[in-house]
Motif scaffolding. Structure first.
Motif, PDB file in Angstrom:
ATOM      1  N   LEU A   1      39.240  47.932  73.927  1.00 17.22           N
ATOM      2  CA  LEU A   1      38.682  46.587  73.783  1.00 17.22           C
ATOM      3  C   LEU A   1      38.102  46.063  75.090  1.00 17.22           C
ATOM      4  O   LEU A   1      37.115  45.319  75.091  1.00 17.22           O
ATOM      5  CB  LEU A   1      39.763  45.635  73.263  1.00 17.22           C
ATOM      6  CG  LEU A   1      40.392  46.019  71.913  1.00 17.22           C
ATOM      7  CD1 LEU A   1      41.494  45.036  71.553  1.00 17.22           C
ATOM      8  CD2 LEU A   1      39.355  46.097  70.816  1.00 17.22           C
TER       9      LEU A   1
ATOM     10  N   LYS B   1      34.345  44.554  75.770  1.00 18.65           N
ATOM     11  CA  LYS B   1      34.091  43.249  76.395  1.00 18.65           C
ATOM     12  C   LYS B   1      33.122  43.379  77.567  1.00 18.65           C
ATOM     13  O   LYS B   1      32.275  42.521  77.798  1.00 18.65           O
ATOM     14  CB  LYS B   1      35.407  42.651  76.911  1.00 18.65           C
ATOM     15  CG  LYS B   1      36.354  42.162  75.829  1.00 18.65           C
ATOM     16  CD  LYS B   1      37.649  41.651  76.459  1.00 18.65           C
ATOM     17  CE  LYS B   1      38.696  41.301  75.417  1.00 18.65           C
ATOM     18  NZ  LYS B   1      39.982  40.914  76.034  1.00 18.65           N
TER      19      LYS B   1
ATOM     20  N   HIS C   1      29.210  44.622  76.133  1.00 18.73           N
ATOM     21  CA  HIS C   1      28.566  43.778  75.115  1.00 18.73           C
ATOM     22  C   HIS C   1      27.667  44.565  74.141  1.00 18.73           C
ATOM     23  O   HIS C   1      26.500  44.202  73.946  1.00 18.73           O
ATOM     24  CB  HIS C   1      27.728  42.673  75.787  1.00 18.73           C
ATOM     25  CG  HIS C   1      28.472  41.898  76.819  1.00 18.73           C
ATOM     26  ND1 HIS C   1      29.516  41.038  76.504  1.00 18.73           N
ATOM     27  CD2 HIS C   1      28.350  41.866  78.172  1.00 18.73           C
ATOM     28  CE1 HIS C   1      29.980  40.498  77.620  1.00 18.73           C
ATOM     29  NE2 HIS C   1      29.307  40.981  78.638  1.00 18.73           N
TER      30      HIS C   1
ATOM     31  N   LYS D   1      39.377  45.059  63.352  1.00 15.47           N
ATOM     32  CA  LYS D   1      39.304  43.590  63.329  1.00 15.47           C
ATOM     33  C   LYS D   1      39.230  43.022  64.746  1.00 15.47           C
ATOM     34  O   LYS D   1      38.489  42.060  64.992  1.00 15.47           O
ATOM     35  CB  LYS D   1      40.520  43.019  62.585  1.00 15.47           C
ATOM     36  CG  LYS D   1      40.487  43.255  61.087  1.00 15.47           C
ATOM     37  CD  LYS D   1      41.565  42.486  60.342  1.00 15.47           C
ATOM     38  CE  LYS D   1      42.956  42.963  60.701  1.00 15.47           C
ATOM     39  NZ  LYS D   1      43.994  42.294  59.876  1.00 15.47           N
ATOM     40  N   GLU D   2      39.978  43.616  65.667  1.00 13.63           N
ATOM     41  CA  GLU D   2      39.925  43.154  67.059  1.00 13.63           C
ATOM     42  C   GLU D   2      38.549  43.416  67.667  1.00 13.63           C
ATOM     43  O   GLU D   2      38.009  42.584  68.399  1.00 13.63           O
ATOM     44  CB  GLU D   2      41.016  43.841  67.888  1.00 13.63           C
ATOM     45  CG  GLU D   2      42.436  43.453  67.516  1.00 13.63           C
ATOM     46  CD  GLU D   2      42.696  41.956  67.663  1.00 13.63           C
ATOM     47  OE1 GLU D   2      42.310  41.398  68.715  1.00 13.63           O
ATOM     48  OE2 GLU D   2      43.266  41.353  66.738  1.00 13.63           O
TER      49      GLU D   2
ATOM     50  N   LEU E   1      35.726  43.602  66.030  1.00 14.76           N
ATOM     51  CA  LEU E   1      34.739  42.710  65.409  1.00 14.76           C
ATOM     52  C   LEU E   1      34.758  41.303  66.011  1.00 14.76           C
ATOM     53  O   LEU E   1      33.765  40.574  65.905  1.00 14.76           O
ATOM     54  CB  LEU E   1      34.952  42.651  63.896  1.00 14.76           C
ATOM     55  CG  LEU E   1      34.517  43.902  63.130  1.00 14.76           C
ATOM     56  CD1 LEU E   1      34.946  43.828  61.675  1.00 14.76           C
ATOM     57  CD2 LEU E   1      33.006  44.115  63.236  1.00 14.76           C
ATOM     58  N   LYS E   2      35.867  40.941  66.627  1.00 16.75           N
ATOM     59  CA  LYS E   2      35.918  39.648  67.317  1.00 16.75           C
ATOM     60  C   LYS E   2      35.021  39.647  68.560  1.00 16.75           C
ATOM     61  O   LYS E   2      34.643  38.586  69.062  1.00 16.75           O
ATOM     62  CB  LYS E   2      37.355  39.325  67.746  1.00 16.75           C
ATOM     63  CG  LYS E   2      38.311  39.056  66.597  1.00 16.75           C
ATOM     64  CD  LYS E   2      39.730  38.870  67.123  1.00 16.75           C
ATOM     65  CE  LYS E   2      40.747  38.703  65.994  1.00 16.75           C
ATOM     66  NZ  LYS E   2      42.137  38.597  66.507  1.00 16.75           N
ATOM     67  N   LEU E   3      34.686  40.853  69.048  1.00 14.99           N
ATOM     68  CA  LEU E   3      33.979  40.987  70.320  1.00 14.99           C
ATOM     69  C   LEU E   3      32.517  41.360  70.169  1.00 14.99           C
ATOM     70  O   LEU E   3      31.767  41.327  71.149  1.00 14.99           O
ATOM     71  CB  LEU E   3      34.675  42.052  71.184  1.00 14.99           C
ATOM     72  CG  LEU E   3      36.169  41.839  71.459  1.00 14.99           C
ATOM     73  CD1 LEU E   3      36.731  43.043  72.201  1.00 14.99           C
ATOM     74  CD2 LEU E   3      36.383  40.568  72.262  1.00 14.99           C
TER      75      LEU E   3
ATOM     76  N   TYR F   1      39.831  45.190  55.004  1.00  9.63           N
ATOM     77  CA  TYR F   1      38.902  44.331  55.748  1.00  9.63           C
ATOM     78  C   TYR F   1      38.579  43.077  54.939  1.00  9.63           C
ATOM     79  O   TYR F   1      38.571  41.955  55.466  1.00  9.63           O
ATOM     80  CB  TYR F   1      37.621  45.089  56.072  1.00  9.63           C
ATOM     81  CG  TYR F   1      37.689  45.945  57.311  1.00  9.63           C
ATOM     82  CD1 TYR F   1      37.731  45.369  58.575  1.00  9.63           C
ATOM     83  CD2 TYR F   1      37.687  47.335  57.230  1.00  9.63           C
ATOM     84  CE1 TYR F   1      37.779  46.144  59.730  1.00  9.63           C
ATOM     85  CE2 TYR F   1      37.723  48.129  58.372  1.00  9.63           C
ATOM     86  CZ  TYR F   1      37.774  47.531  59.617  1.00  9.63           C
ATOM     87  OH  TYR F   1      37.821  48.298  60.753  1.00  9.63           O
TER      88      TYR F   1
ATOM     89  N   ILE G   1      36.626  39.797  56.120  1.00  9.74           N
ATOM     90  CA  ILE G   1      35.500  40.517  56.736  1.00  9.74           C
ATOM     91  C   ILE G   1      34.664  41.155  55.632  1.00  9.74           C
ATOM     92  O   ILE G   1      35.180  41.897  54.799  1.00  9.74           O
ATOM     93  CB  ILE G   1      36.011  41.581  57.723  1.00  9.74           C
ATOM     94  CG1 ILE G   1      36.710  40.890  58.899  1.00  9.74           C
ATOM     95  CG2 ILE G   1      34.862  42.453  58.221  1.00  9.74           C
ATOM     96  CD1 ILE G   1      37.564  41.798  59.740  1.00  9.74           C
TER      97      ILE G   1
ATOM     98  N   ARG H   1      29.774  44.290  57.653  1.00 11.93           N
ATOM     99  CA  ARG H   1      30.224  44.430  59.048  1.00 11.93           C
ATOM    100  C   ARG H   1      31.056  45.695  59.280  1.00 11.93           C
ATOM    101  O   ARG H   1      31.555  45.911  60.396  1.00 11.93           O
ATOM    102  CB  ARG H   1      31.030  43.197  59.478  1.00 11.93           C
ATOM    103  CG  ARG H   1      30.219  41.914  59.437  1.00 11.93           C
ATOM    104  CD  ARG H   1      30.772  40.903  60.409  1.00 11.93           C
ATOM    105  NE  ARG H   1      30.582  41.317  61.797  1.00 11.93           N
ATOM    106  CZ  ARG H   1      31.281  40.841  62.826  1.00 11.93           C
ATOM    107  NH1 ARG H   1      32.225  39.946  62.620  1.00 11.93           N
ATOM    108  NH2 ARG H   1      31.044  41.256  64.046  1.00 11.93           N
TER     109      ARG H   1
END
Length: 332
Positions: free
Chosen positions: A21, A25, A28, A86-87, A89-91, A122, A127, A131
């Motif tokens: 992760l 970050k 990008h 899921k983590e 997709l938050k980024l 998902y 979600i 995605r």
């Protein structure tokens, strides 16, 4: 002056090939892709232990206290891939690829059922299907599973793809995206020929992806091409303009630190025209695969490697759930 990464991002969708992760970050990317080996590597990072524990406790709650630890671990394998997804997709603004158990690569029906289960997890988290890409090995059975899933609006990423005929079969099946493995093709040729170095333009993996890309664009296929498994940045720059490229954090860093010209090499609007139109049934597909030693060996090796990573992850989860449940027992 722009870096190679910035220039590449202006003509190709850059995808992070990692489950880390922090790397996501940092760079990008629009999309991210994972596989069992990457999830296994991420699972070794202490900061992500809470995600593993979350997958195990969720699975225990789902199956109940009477379920065996081995059943909980099997459930947790799917849960863990989705938890990481899921983590991720938050980024990112785009899609995450989540892989079906490689041990199901030659079982069409089991692959379909597993994919439906993953996408349901998902969906339960809010979600939408657009995605998520379900990653499936490019066996005939995997391609046929993807054909069914695409009709159900479950989008697929066909992975472990090593030759033109796998790509053609995927396009005919209407899959969303393919991941031809550039670096692994190069690895095979270097070993087979004893040649230590191939310039980017002569790289067998680059040549393979270039042909697939031009064939798809010449013949109006919607299937996206995402070059994968790179060994050096020259392979990447030779595919500038490809629909997507999935790149490891190490090579993303190198691209980010390099400043030079980057001409477009693949142009969807003006492809090198390949007029031939090929259609494959199972027999012709298998004949073409049997005649390609490289693709056959690398597909078998890839499925075996991903399967071993899953087994290692299962062992790690078994050890972890014992510790978690001992801790719960002590607390009681």
């Amino acid at each position: 002056m722009q870096s190679l990464l910035e220039k590449l991002s202006s003509m190709t969708v850059v995808v992070a090939d990692t489950g880390d992760l922090e790397a996501i970050k940092k760079f990008h990317p629009r999309d991210a892709t994972t596989n069992p080996s990457l999830i296994l590597a991420a699972a070794q990072i202490p900061a992500y232990q809470n995600l593993i524990d979350k997958a195990l406790t969720n699975s225990r709650e789902m199956l109940g206290t009477e379920a065996s630890n081995s059943d909980v671990v099997k459930e947790a394998l799917d849960e863990l891939c989705v938890v990481f997804g899921k983590e991720i997709l938050k980024l990112i603004p785009g899609r995450v690829s989540t892989e079906v158990d490689a041990r199901l690569s030659f079982d069409t029906e089991a692959t379909i059922l597993k994919a439906r289960k993953i996408i349901a997890k998902y969906n339960q988290a809010g979600i939408s299907n657009d995605r998520v890409l379900i990653k499936i090995a490019s066996t005939w059975e995997g391609i046929k599973a993807a054909e069914v899933l695409e009709k159900e609006n479950i989008h697929c990423n066909l992975t472990l793809l090593f030759n033109f005929y796998q790509a053609v079969a995927c396009a005919d099946a209407g899959v969303t995206l393919i991941s031809p493995f550039v670096g692994r093709i190069l690895d095979w040729y270097k070993k087979a020929t004893g040649k230590d170095f191939y310039p980017g333009i002569e790289d067998p993996g680059v040549i393979s992806v270039t042909k697939i890309f031009n064939y798809f664009k010449s013949n109006g296929y919607k299937t996206e091409v995402m070059g994968a498994s790179f060994r050096n940045i020259e392979e990447i720059t030779e595919l500038a303009g490809c629909d997507l490229l999935t790149i490891s954090p190490k090579l993303l860093q190198q691209l980010n630190e390099t400043y030079s010209d980057l001409p477009i090499k693949l142009n969807a609007q003006n492809p090198l025209v390949i007029d031939e139109k090929i259609h494959l049934d199972q027999t012709s597909f298998e004949l073409m695969m049997a005649g390609d030693k490289m693709a056959t060996e690398k597909l078998t090796e890839g499925i075996k490697g991903f399967s071993q990573a899953i087994e290692k992850l299962e062992n790690q989860l078994n050890e972890r759930i014992e510790l978690i449940e001992e801790g719960i027992a002590l607390a009681l």
